[in-house]
Scaffold this motif. Sequence first.
Motif, short mmCIF file in Angstrom:
data_model
loop_
_atom_site.label_atom_id
_atom_site.label_comp_id
_atom_site.label_asym_id
_atom_site.label_seq_id
_atom_site.Cartn_x
_atom_site.Cartn_y
_atom_site.Cartn_z
N MET A 64 5.55 3.87 6.85
CA MET A 64 4.95 5.15 7.27
C MET A 64 4.88 5.04 8.89
O MET A 64 4.82 6.01 9.72
CB MET A 64 3.72 5.52 6.86
CG MET A 64 3.82 5.78 5.32
SD MET A 64 4.47 7.60 5.25
CE MET A 64 3.48 8.39 5.97
N GLN A 65 4.73 3.79 9.37
CA GLN A 65 4.59 3.60 11.00
C GLN A 65 5.95 3.45 11.48
O GLN A 65 5.93 3.08 12.87
CB GLN A 65 3.48 2.39 11.01
CG GLN A 65 2.08 2.59 10.55
CD GLN A 65 1.16 1.29 10.79
OE1 GLN A 65 1.33 0.61 11.87
NE2 GLN A 65 0.67 0.82 9.71
N GLY A 66 6.94 3.34 10.77
CA GLY A 66 8.30 3.06 11.54
C GLY A 66 8.19 1.59 11.77
O GLY A 66 9.23 1.27 12.58
N MET A 67 7.69 0.77 11.15
CA MET A 67 7.64 -0.68 11.59
C MET A 67 7.50 -1.50 10.40
O MET A 67 6.90 -2.08 9.94
CB MET A 67 6.37 -1.01 12.47
CG MET A 67 6.23 -0.17 13.56
SD MET A 67 4.45 -0.49 14.40
CE MET A 67 4.85 -1.93 15.04
N PRO A 68 8.85 -1.56 9.73
CA PRO A 68 9.16 -2.27 8.46
C PRO A 68 8.68 -3.89 8.62
O PRO A 68 8.37 -4.49 7.55
CB PRO A 68 10.61 -2.05 8.21
CG PRO A 68 11.19 -1.73 9.36
CD PRO A 68 10.08 -0.84 10.24
N ASP A 69 9.00 -4.49 9.77
CA ASP A 69 8.63 -5.60 9.88
C ASP A 69 7.09 -6.20 9.65
O ASP A 69 6.96 -7.55 9.56
CB ASP A 69 9.18 -6.18 11.40
CG ASP A 69 10.78 -6.24 11.32
OD1 ASP A 69 11.47 -6.19 10.36
OD2 ASP A 69 11.00 -6.20 12.52
N LEU A 70 6.36 -5.11 9.67
CA LEU A 70 4.91 -5.40 9.30
C LEU A 70 4.66 -5.94 7.85
O LEU A 70 3.66 -6.22 7.46
CB LEU A 70 4.15 -4.32 9.78
CG LEU A 70 3.87 -3.96 11.34
CD1 LEU A 70 3.16 -2.75 11.59
CD2 LEU A 70 3.52 -5.26 12.15
N ALA A 71 5.73 -5.25 6.90
CA ALA A 71 5.50 -5.41 5.57
C ALA A 71 5.63 -7.07 5.30
O ALA A 71 6.19 -7.84 6.02
CB ALA A 71 6.41 -4.64 4.92
#
Length: 323
Positions: A64-71
Amino acid sequence: MQVFRGFHHAALATPSAVSIGNFDGVHRGHQAMLALLVSEARHRKLASCVLTFEPHPRDYFAAMQGMPDLAPARVAGLRDKLAELERCGIDRVVVLRFNQQLASLPAQDFIQQVLLDGLHARYVLVGDDFRFGAKRAGDYAMLDAQGLRLGFDVARLNAYEVHGRRVSSSAVRQALASGDMTLAASLLDRPYAISGHVQHGRKLGRTLGFPTLNLRLAHARPAARGIFAVRVHGLAEQPLDGVASLGLRPTVDDSGRVLLETYVLDWVGDAYGKLVRVELLHKLRDEAHYDSLDALTAAIAADVQQARAWFAITRRHTSSSRI
């Protein structure tokens, strides 16, 4: 074990003892919680039920934040998680799709709609860091207070430690990321493994002289990556030794798709469509990019030689330990 997508099912109408969480990896801490859940369920004559989520909530918020690396990197896919939950003796697993509707559901509504109306919970067991509901507003204290008011019991299991080390999915991820497969196996209480149906690939391995079993991973960020000595279950009566590459195959593929490719030593056969389980026992090296297929072939040959040597040493050590 029964598996349900969502909680609107007539078969869920009977009272249950419920544990809630992501259960990524179903490690020894999870296993201790599930053993307690099963024991309480039997004592209370309830169905033991695990409520889990797909995708992982942190996957959802990162997207949702457009930051998949945070997953977080994933220890296990849904198939392997369900297999381990069944091994732990769970009667039911309810898989909730984590989406905007669920993310915005207030904690009180989660209790009423999901736990009570959906799962008919009479006993709820959670971890010491459990949070739930919109903006993570719900916690153990709130759940316990609502249990007293609405007529269900609530219990909490504190951190589980082995040799002074807290067992958690994060600890398993760290062990896998560093290639410490012995530590990962200790935290999981079993060798780290990935299972799936063998699929057709580009047949490049066969062309290079090393035909592989190809398993596609549903998640893009596996906790482990690299080249491994492995053991393959599902092809013969006994597990077979092999070498596997888990990752993006940078020399031959730029799609970004994660693949587990396994070359089974000293075995020839048709495995397409078979369900196999690949245990990653020892990390040989990280993935690497090669300038040519000849260089890649030489690297695979060296990996095979190293894996054979590792298996030989391991077997000698095992044999001497039994004497």
